[in-house]
Design an enzyme around this catalytic site. Structure first.
Site, PDB file in Angstrom:
ATOM      1  CE  LYS A 176      39.587  27.273  43.075  1.00 48.50           C
ATOM      2  NZ  LYS A 176      40.497  28.429  43.208  1.00 48.50           N
ATOM      3  CG  HIS A 206      44.837  23.264  47.111  1.00 44.16           C
ATOM      4  ND1 HIS A 206      44.152  24.294  46.506  1.00 44.16           N
ATOM      5  CD2 HIS A 206      45.215  23.735  48.317  1.00 44.16           C
ATOM      6  CE1 HIS A 206      44.135  25.339  47.312  1.00 44.16           C
ATOM      7  NE2 HIS A 206      44.771  25.032  48.427  1.00 44.16           N
ATOM      8  CE  LYS A 210      43.983  23.342  52.270  1.00 40.54           C
ATOM      9  NZ  LYS A 210      45.304  23.950  52.241  1.00 40.54           N
ATOM     10  CG  ASP A 263      39.829  32.241  44.264  1.00 34.84           C
ATOM     11  OD1 ASP A 263      40.303  31.374  43.505  1.00 34.84           O
ATOM     12  OD2 ASP A 263      40.498  32.808  45.146  1.00 34.84           O
ATOM     13  CG  HIS A 268      39.169  25.714  47.865  1.00 34.29           C
ATOM     14  ND1 HIS A 268      39.597  24.686  47.066  1.00 34.29           N
ATOM     15  CD2 HIS A 268      39.958  26.773  47.557  1.00 34.29           C
ATOM     16  CE1 HIS A 268      40.604  25.109  46.307  1.00 34.29           C
ATOM     17  NE2 HIS A 268      40.833  26.373  46.588  1.00 34.29           N
ATOM     18  CE  LYS A 358      42.522  35.891  47.559  1.00 40.17           C
ATOM     19  NZ  LYS A 358      43.300  34.695  47.890  1.00 40.17           N
TER      20      LYS A 358
HETATM   21  C1  BG6 Z   1      43.199  28.899  45.797  1.00 41.55           C
HETATM   22  C2  BG6 Z   1      42.619  30.249  45.527  1.00 41.55           C
HETATM   23  O1  BG6 Z   1      42.464  27.909  45.132  1.00 41.55           O
HETATM   24  O2  BG6 Z   1      43.159  28.642  47.192  1.00 41.55           O
HETATM   25  C3  BG6 Z   1      43.403  31.316  46.262  1.00 41.55           C
HETATM   26  O3  BG6 Z   1      42.642  30.510  44.131  1.00 41.55           O
HETATM   27  C4  BG6 Z   1      43.474  30.992  47.733  1.00 41.55           C
HETATM   28  O4  BG6 Z   1      42.853  32.608  46.058  1.00 41.55           O
HETATM   29  C5  BG6 Z   1      43.936  29.556  47.950  1.00 41.55           C
HETATM   30  O5  BG6 Z   1      44.399  31.887  48.324  1.00 41.55           O
HETATM   31  C6  BG6 Z   1      43.802  29.161  49.405  1.00 41.55           C
HETATM   32  O6  BG6 Z   1      44.425  27.927  49.591  1.00 41.55           O
HETATM   33  P1  BG6 Z   1      45.032  27.551  51.001  1.00 41.55           P
HETATM   34  O7  BG6 Z   1      45.485  26.143  50.841  1.00 41.55           O
HETATM   35  O8  BG6 Z   1      46.131  28.530  51.266  1.00 41.55           O
HETATM   36  O9  BG6 Z   1      43.896  27.696  51.955  1.00 41.55           O
END
Ligand code: BG6
Length: 509
Positions: A176, A206, A210, A263, A268, A358
């Site tokens: 992504k 990703h 999980k 993002d 996600h 964030k």
């Molecule tokens: C990524 C984003 O896809 O996922 C990031 O680009 C973010 O900005 C991250 O920090 C979060 O992933 P995880 O697995 O740490 O929740």
């Protein structure tokens, strides 16, 4: 791929049989993703015996370096405690390094792809990789189409004549962000599908690697208990949170173009939403699961500009504009919250509140499901005003687990109710092995299981659902940025979004 463990006690991590021989080529071999996640995930797979002895890994990047130099750069991630796990990891690392090589590749130069093709052919002969190639695009998204076109022109996306028998396969994993809005996602699809069939494309998110995300399907569909109450008849609303304590770190350049909405949300957070709200698929077949997930995203209620502004909140943390590669007057959001409805028979009228940001007060990704309040009239005259309705909390990370909050009578002569929690914790029950989330996904690419990957229409549906907010925000620049303090739970408007409905976020403490 979903694997089901035997019930009872602490489970042994799944032993996955070795994937077929193949070469995995990582474009972006010198990048952060390769070092922090992909190579460690391959090491875990090697350690579990899930890679073929004929597996080979090729790193490709623009820089001039030897294989030894590449290995030395990568070795940095292996900072361990010196315990048993380290010894196993060291053995896996040695196993892997024997199978790794580096090639210099300029994605704009056809000659680079021709040299890569010769290198891969050599590996097929020397190492028996059978012509199976998995290309992983760990590169900036503006180069995805260029990379696929280069592979296509060099004949590297063409598969063997009979894929089932002696034929060989070619697959491309695309990270992504897949586009930055609906139109660009469609354009990217058009570009890559000139060289690839849809079933050769593995659009990775990703979050789907999980364990806790995959467990959502097990929780909902392998238990008789939850599915009957999983609807508007029993559920008041759903809160989906992905809170991070880190800021943008060194990703200012990327983040300035993306922002929290692009993002995190269409990828996600919509995965979490889809897993929570989907209808039961007829099987775990990729097409069955992906179709049910797509239906959820398609059913998100469209909004006009006024509704989009009313139902969304954006924030920027104090200090963001001083981060490297960030404009001093940046209007990029580092926090977003929204209220969505899934207009189908199961969910009509149930708000789904999503938030991500964030520099918040804690790192937590969770899905919180609030059930309807029970009629508490029989407890009139007791302390019931303080009672909360039942919550079910699906903790995605950290501290993976599931909690169910319900009312219980405090011991004693007086009738007083209290909220108690029943808690299932993954780490203690299953002794979770270290996992980057990429292990399952990489393995699935190698065995050709696309269940946990995004189909083109899923991605487009995600962009379509957020497009009204993107458009409304573009036409109405934010006011009062920065508007939240690092370590807080985001801007005040985020609390107001729920307060208008007489609800409140679960605290981010
Ligand atoms: C990524 C984003 O896809 O996922 C990031 O680009 C973010 O900005 C991250 O920090 C979060 O992933 P995880 O697995 O740490 O929740």
């Amino acid at each position: 791929m979903l694997a089901v463990n035997a019930p009872g006690g602490a489970a042994v991590p799944d032993a996955m049989e070795a994937a077929p021989p193949c070469v995995m080529v990582i474009f972006g071999a010198a990048g952060d993703l390769t070092r922090r996640l992909l190579v460690p995930a391959l090491c875990q797979l090697a350690r579990a015996g899930s890679l073929s002895p004929n597996f080979r890994l090729v790193g490709a990047a623009t820089g001039e370096r030897t294989t030894e130099q590449w290995l030395a750069e990568l070795a940095g991630w292996r900072v361990g405690s010196g315990g048993d796990a380290d010894v196993l990891e060291a053995a896996a690392w040695d196993w892997l390094t024997e199978r790794m090589s580096y090639v210099r590749a300029d994605l704009h130069d056809p000659q680079s792809f021709r040299s890569l093709a010769s290198h891969l052919e050599r590996l097929d002969h020397e190492a028996g990789t059978a012509g199976n190639y998995l290309f992983y695009l760990a590169i900036p998204d503006r180069l995805f189409a260029t990379a696929v076109a280069g592979l296509g022109a060099a004949g590297l996306t063409r598969e063997g004549p009979t894929r089932e028998a002696s034929g060989y396969w070619r697959r491309v994993v695309i990270e992504k962000p897949f586009g930055h809005d609906l139109e660009s996602a469609r354009a990217l699809d058009r570009d890559i599908l000139r060289f690839l069939r849809e079933d050769q494309v593995y659009r990775i998110d990703h979050y789907l690697g999980k364990e806790t995300v995959q467990n959502l399907m097990a929780l909902r569909f392998a238990n008789g208990l939850f599915e009957p109450i999983w609807s508007r008849n029993h559920i008041d609303h759903v809160q989906i949170t992905a809170a991070e304590t880190v800021g943008v770190e060194r990703r200012g350049r990327f983040y300035e173009q993306a922002g929290a909405l692009r993002d995190m949300v269409p990828s996600h957070l919509f995965q979490l939403l889809a897993m929570t709200a989907m209808e039961p698929p007829a099987s775990f077949e990729a097409s069955a699961v992906r179709a049910k997930k797509a239906e959820v995203v398609h059913a998100i209620r469209p909004m006009d500009e006024t509704q989009a502004l009313e139902n969304s909140v954006r924030g920027q943390y104090q200090g963001y504009r001083e981060e490297p590669d960030v404009a001093r007057d940046s209007a990029t959001e580092t926090f977003m919250a929204c209220r969505l409805f899934v207009d189908n028979w199961r969910w009509a009228g149930v708000p789904f509140y999503l938030r991500t940001g964030k520099c918040l007060g804690c790192r937590r990704t969770e899905i919180a499901i609030r059930f309807h309040q029970a009629p508490l009239s029989i407890f009139r005259g007791t302390d019931v005003e303080h009672m909360h309705p039942n919550w079910m909390i699906l903790r995605i990370q950290p501290d993976e687990g599931i909690a169910l909050e319900f009312a219980a009578k405090r011991p004693g002569a007086k009738v007083t109710l209290d909220t108690v929690s029943m808690d299932f914790c993954y780490a203690t029950h299953f002794h979770l092995a270290p996992n980057t989330g990429y292990e399952t996904l990489l393995y699935d690419c190698m065995i050709g299981d696309a269940t946990l990957f995004q189909r083109a229409d899923n991605i487009e549906a995600g962009w379509q659902a957020v497009q009204p907010i993107l458009d409304a925000w573009a036409r109405n620049p934010p006011r009062g940025f920065p508007n939240y303090a690092p370590g807080s739970s985001g801007p005040a408007a985020s609390d107001e979004l729920l307060a208008r409905d007489g609800r409140a976020w679960r605290p981010l403490a």
